[in-house]
Each structure stands twice: as structure tokens, then as C-alpha cells.
Enzyme design. Structure first.
Site, mmCIF file in Angstrom:
data_model
loop_
_atom_site.group_PDB
_atom_site.id
_atom_site.type_symbol
_atom_site.label_atom_id
_atom_site.label_comp_id
_atom_site.label_asym_id
_atom_site.label_seq_id
_atom_site.Cartn_x
_atom_site.Cartn_y
_atom_site.Cartn_z
ATOM 1 N N TYR A 1 28.738 45.128 104.271
ATOM 2 C CA TYR A 1 27.992 46.154 103.550
ATOM 3 C C TYR A 1 28.235 46.081 102.044
ATOM 4 C CZ TYR A 1 27.041 50.839 101.691
ATOM 5 O OH TYR A 1 26.614 51.886 100.920
ATOM 6 N N LYS B 1 25.788 44.728 98.979
ATOM 7 C CA LYS B 1 25.429 45.685 97.915
ATOM 8 C C LYS B 1 25.809 45.118 96.547
ATOM 9 C CE LYS B 1 24.066 49.423 98.096
ATOM 10 N NZ LYS B 1 22.685 49.953 97.962
#
Length: 291
Positions: A239, A243
Site C-alpha cells: 500500500y 502510494k
């Protein structure tokens, strides 16, 4: 601390403006929609980009996943019987997906909305820590690429705001906020090439298909690949790694208008507005528990 005058100026900034919000069905997205409607009812329009088969399906999702939630109770009480008319006037569903170029909008719809949007708030993301690498890359990296391309078609755009939670990883101590440059990593001696990562994903999927792998096997392999690549470059999970790549993409492709990147270290429940302690979903940040 933000002073009262600063708060008033922020609230006034949204008056008469049209805002496009991605990720409005997520926790942070619906908090933002509610906040804007509550503190600045004179906002012109809020476009909500919704994955759906048609406008009616998008409206159904907005009703059930956004304005139908408990967090909108204060607004409902303020407007009483006029609540639904107020929402109908202010919220405009936009059927599309950031994973597609131009969000998948047809030429007529793209031309229509691009003339009206003043502000874009990109909240959309897949937030599962150990998400499939291909899925996380498509949303958190390529999605940013599509958002940046879309902004350049909005003739009156004044600002792009991008939410990027936890991209600094598991560093300790006082950490200065600075932008990620393309190729930068958190591990000394490594260099990140986003195009190579995309090619790795494509090649891995091709090999899995050629080997006749099941969907379950493919999911496991892609989840492990994401975690492996993240940790290779110093990030704890897929994640925050994707990002961070999304931020690099934005730095490369941003236009000439103001770009704001907000990096909350972690997002928890509401403090007091509009309801104290309200939240949806639970995430554990310990990377060892998400490995």
C-alpha cells in the site's frame, strides 16, 4: 493550530466552486463530502466519481454508501424535509474509474465536466496493506497518472489535492516533509524504476497465465510480489509503496496549477464533528501482521 480566521478563509474558498472528489465511498471521502456540505452549503457542485454501470447505479451507491451513512445525520437534521432536494442540487454522480484514461468518460461528458471543475480532490486508493501488486499499482500509481492527465483538460482548475497516507514508511524520529523524486527509495543503494515495475507485473501475470495458474494462485503470487518489491526498496507493505510511487508520478506529470499533497500519518475516527468517534473499517499498521 489553525486560527478562526484561517478556518473561515478555507470555508469561503469553497463558495461557488465545483469540486470533483474521487474515492467518495471510502471513509475519508465521505467525511470530506459531509464536511463541505455542512460548513459550506453554497458550494456550487460536488462531482463524485463512482464505479457503476450507469447513472442510476451510481446514485444508488451514493445513497447507500455515502449520504445514507450515520455521519450525515447532522446534515439531515439541519435541512429536515429539504435534505434530499439539497443533496440532489449539490451532488452530481459521475460514472467512471480512475484506473481508466479520462476516467472512462465519453467525449460529451468529458467536455461538459471539464468546463466546470475548479478543484479536484483525489482520495481514491486501494488501502489493503498486502493488496495484489497489480491491483495496487493500477489504482495507486496509474490512477494518479490518469488524474494528472484529466486535470490538464479542466480549463478552470485552480487546485489539485492528493491524499497520500503513510508513504514515509517505518522511519523513526523527526522526519521533514519533502516530495519524493522519481526513482527515490527508502533503502540506500537502490533505485526505483516505475516502468520496470509495471513491466515486472505484466511479465509475471503472463507467466502465470501461460502456466495455467488458477485465480487463487495468481492472487497469492501477486500479493507476495507486492510485499517483496516494497521491502526491497524500504517500504513495509504494498500500500504505502504504491502510494509513494503515485507521489512520484504526480511530481512528474503535474500541471502549472497548485498541487497539494496531504500525508496523514494514519487516519482514525472523527474527533467531534459531526459525530464524536465515528469511523468505518479497521486497519492494523504493524507490517509484521500484514506479511
Amino acid at each position: 493550530m489553525i486560527g478562526e480566521m484561517d478556518v473561515d478563509s478555507v470555508v469561503d474558498y469553497f463558495r461557488g466552486k465545483s469540486i470533483l472528489i474521487t474515492g467518495s465511498t471510502g471513509f475519508l471521502g465521505k467525511v470530506l463530502v459531509e464536511k463541505i456540505l455542512r460548513v459550506q452549503p453554497d458550494v456550487k457542485k460536488i462531482f463524485l466519481l463512482i464505479r457503476a454501470s450507469n447513472v442510476e447505479s451510481a446514485k444508488f451507491r451514493i445513497q447507500n454508501e455515502v449520504i445514507g451513512r450515520e455521519i450525515f445525520q447532522v446534515l439531515k437534521e439541519e435541512h429536515g424535509v429539504g435534505f434530499h432536494n439539497f443533496v440532489e442540487e449539490k451532488i452530481c454522480p459521475l460514472v467512471g474509474d480512475i484506473m481508466h484514461e479520462d476516467f472512462g468518460l465519453d467525449t460529451a461528458k468529458l467536455r461538459e465536466v471539464s468546463k466546470d471543475i475548479d478543484i479536484i480532490v483525489n482520495v481514491a486508493a486501494t488501502t489493503k496493506f498486502s493488496e495484489r501488486y497489480d491491483v495496487a499499482f493500477n489504482v495507486n500509481v496509474l490512477g494518479v497518472k490518469h488524474v494528472c492527465a484529466f486535470t490538464k483538460k479542466c480549463i478552470k482548475l485552480k487546485m489539485l489535492l492528493h491524499v497520500s497516507t503513510g508513504v514515509i514508511g517505518e522511519q523513526e524520529g523527526l522526519i521533514a516533509e519533502k516530495a519524493f523524486f522519481m526513482g527515490e527509495t527508502l533503502r540506500v543503494g537502490t533505485h526505483l524504476d516505475i516502468e520496470s515495475e509495471l513491466n515486472l507485473i505484466k511479465e509475471t501475470r503472463r507467466e502465470l497465465r501461460d502456466a495455467g495458474s488458477t485465480e487463487k494462485d495468481e492472487r497469492k503470487v501477486m500479493e507476495k510480489l507486492g510485499l517483496k518489491r516494497a521491502r526491497n526498496f524500504g517500504w513495509p507493505n504494498t500500500y504505502v509503496f504504491t502510494k509513494a510511487m503515485g507521489e512520484m508520478m504526480m511530481g512528474l506529470l503535474r500541471g502549472d496549477f497548485p498541487v497539494v499533497i496531504i500525508r496523514p500519518s494514519i487516519i482514525t475516527s472523527t474527533l467531534k464533528e459531526p459525530l464524536p468517534g465515528w469511523m468505518e473499517g479497521i486497519r492494523c499498521w504493524n507490517s509484521k501482521l500484514n506479511s
